[in-house]
Scaffold this active site. Structure first.
Site, PDB file in Angstrom:
ATOM      1  N   CYS A  42       9.278 -82.495 -64.703  1.00  0.00           N
ATOM      2  CA  CYS A  42       8.083 -83.173 -64.449  1.00  0.00           C
ATOM      3  C   CYS A  42       7.858 -83.854 -63.801  1.00  0.00           C
ATOM      4  CB  CYS A  42       8.318 -84.767 -64.320  1.00  0.00           C
ATOM      5  SG  CYS A  42       7.401 -86.000 -65.007  1.00  0.00           S
ATOM      6  N   ASP A  44       7.484 -85.803 -61.390  1.00  0.00           N
ATOM      7  CA  ASP A  44       8.079 -86.819 -60.628  1.00  0.00           C
ATOM      8  C   ASP A  44       7.741 -86.258 -59.453  1.00  0.00           C
ATOM      9  OD1 ASP A  44       9.806 -88.607 -59.700  1.00  0.00           O
ATOM     10  OD2 ASP A  44       9.284 -89.618 -61.529  1.00  0.00           O
ATOM     11  N   ARG A  46       9.523 -87.620 -57.392  1.00  0.00           N
ATOM     12  CA  ARG A  46      11.620 -87.496 -57.055  1.00  0.00           C
ATOM     13  C   ARG A  46      12.460 -86.784 -58.009  1.00  0.00           C
ATOM     14  NH1 ARG A  46      11.932 -93.308 -60.117  1.00  0.00           N
ATOM     15  NH2 ARG A  46      10.312 -91.993 -61.534  1.00  0.00           N
ATOM     16  N   HIS A  98      13.908 -86.109 -66.659  1.00  0.00           N
ATOM     17  CA  HIS A  98      15.090 -86.879 -66.145  1.00  0.00           C
ATOM     18  C   HIS A  98      14.576 -88.474 -66.463  1.00  0.00           C
ATOM     19  CE1 HIS A  98      11.537 -89.042 -64.256  1.00  0.00           C
ATOM     20  NE2 HIS A  98      10.440 -87.996 -64.230  1.00  0.00           N
ATOM     21  N   CYS A 101      11.930 -91.906 -66.983  1.00  0.00           N
ATOM     22  CA  CYS A 101      10.351 -90.786 -67.088  1.00  0.00           C
ATOM     23  C   CYS A 101       9.252 -92.221 -67.365  1.00  0.00           C
ATOM     24  CB  CYS A 101      10.267 -89.815 -67.617  1.00  0.00           C
ATOM     25  SG  CYS A 101       8.864 -88.101 -67.811  1.00  0.00           S
TER      26      CYS A 101
END
Ligand code: CO
Length: 216
Positions: A42, A44, A46, A98, A101
């Site tokens: 992803c 993302d 993080r 994750h 999400c």
């Protein structure tokens, strides 16, 4: 004046530190990359791929998009996969989702965010496949995390069904597709038991891994 000077400062510091640790580092890397792994994860912020698995530049080939979706006609993702498998000859492809999400949450909630709704429609399709069982999960966070896992397992199947992976297996090329999920709260990766090494075992593993998601 440079824009984003802080980032350039960070970069020079990193390059300097890396060269101090290993004077040949950039010289060797500039001549070739030789990764064993393709990470499909992803976008993302993080979930920084290399850091999570402790791999250096040159060791991990990476493709990231919102909600780590592998669409049969996405030429961006397919091109990354083709190059990774046929030119770099990676031995492993890991689809890494994750928990919590945002893309998966939006798909679960039917949230309207604009253009991206069309992309997330692929995750909505996964939700609809399992809607009866998902609805039985009372806790919202758990429902999101369950769909995060189901989405990874679905994408492992999609990766495995591409002509790229199928052709590699037909040629006898060693290639394993893995499904993992990353916990934002503890930094741990979890294997979703969807590891696939050939066409024959694909559907059996997909069904078993999907079943296990609801037994956790
Ligand atoms: Co995400």
């Amino acid at each position: 004046m440079k824009h984003l000077k802080n980032l350039f400062d960070n970069n020079r510091h990193w390059a300097c530190q890396t060269t101090q640790d290993n004077p040949e580092f950039f010289k060797v890397l500039s001549m070739q990359q030789n990764p064993d792994y393709l990470w499909i994860g992803c976008s993302d912020s993080r979930v920084p791929a290399n850091e999570i698995v402790g791999l250096l530049p040159g060791e991990l080939f990476v493709h990231r998009n919102v909600a780590n979706v592998v669409v049969h006609t996405d030429h961006n993702c397919l091109s990354v996969m083709q190059y990774a498998v046929e030119v770099l000859k990676v031995k492993h492809i890991m689809v890494v989702g994750h928990y919590a999400c945002g893309g998966v949450k939006a798909a679960l909630d039917g949230e309207k965010l604009g253009l991206i709704d069309n992309w997330l429609r692929h995750v909505v399709d996964v939700k609809e496949k399992h809607i009866d069982k998902l609805n039985l999960i009372e806790d919202y966070e758990k429902r999101v995390d369950t769909l995060c896992e189901l989405n990874v397992i679905e994408q492992v199947k999609n990766v495995s069904q591409t002509s790229i992976v199928q052709d590699a297996w037909d040629r006898g090329q060693e290639l394993t597709v893995h499904g993992w999920v990353y916990g934002l709260k503890d930094g741990h990766l979890r294997d979703l038991n969807s590891c696939t090494t050939n066409s024959k075992e694909l559907l059996g593993i997909y069904q078993q891994a999907t079943k296990e998601v609801f037994e956790r």
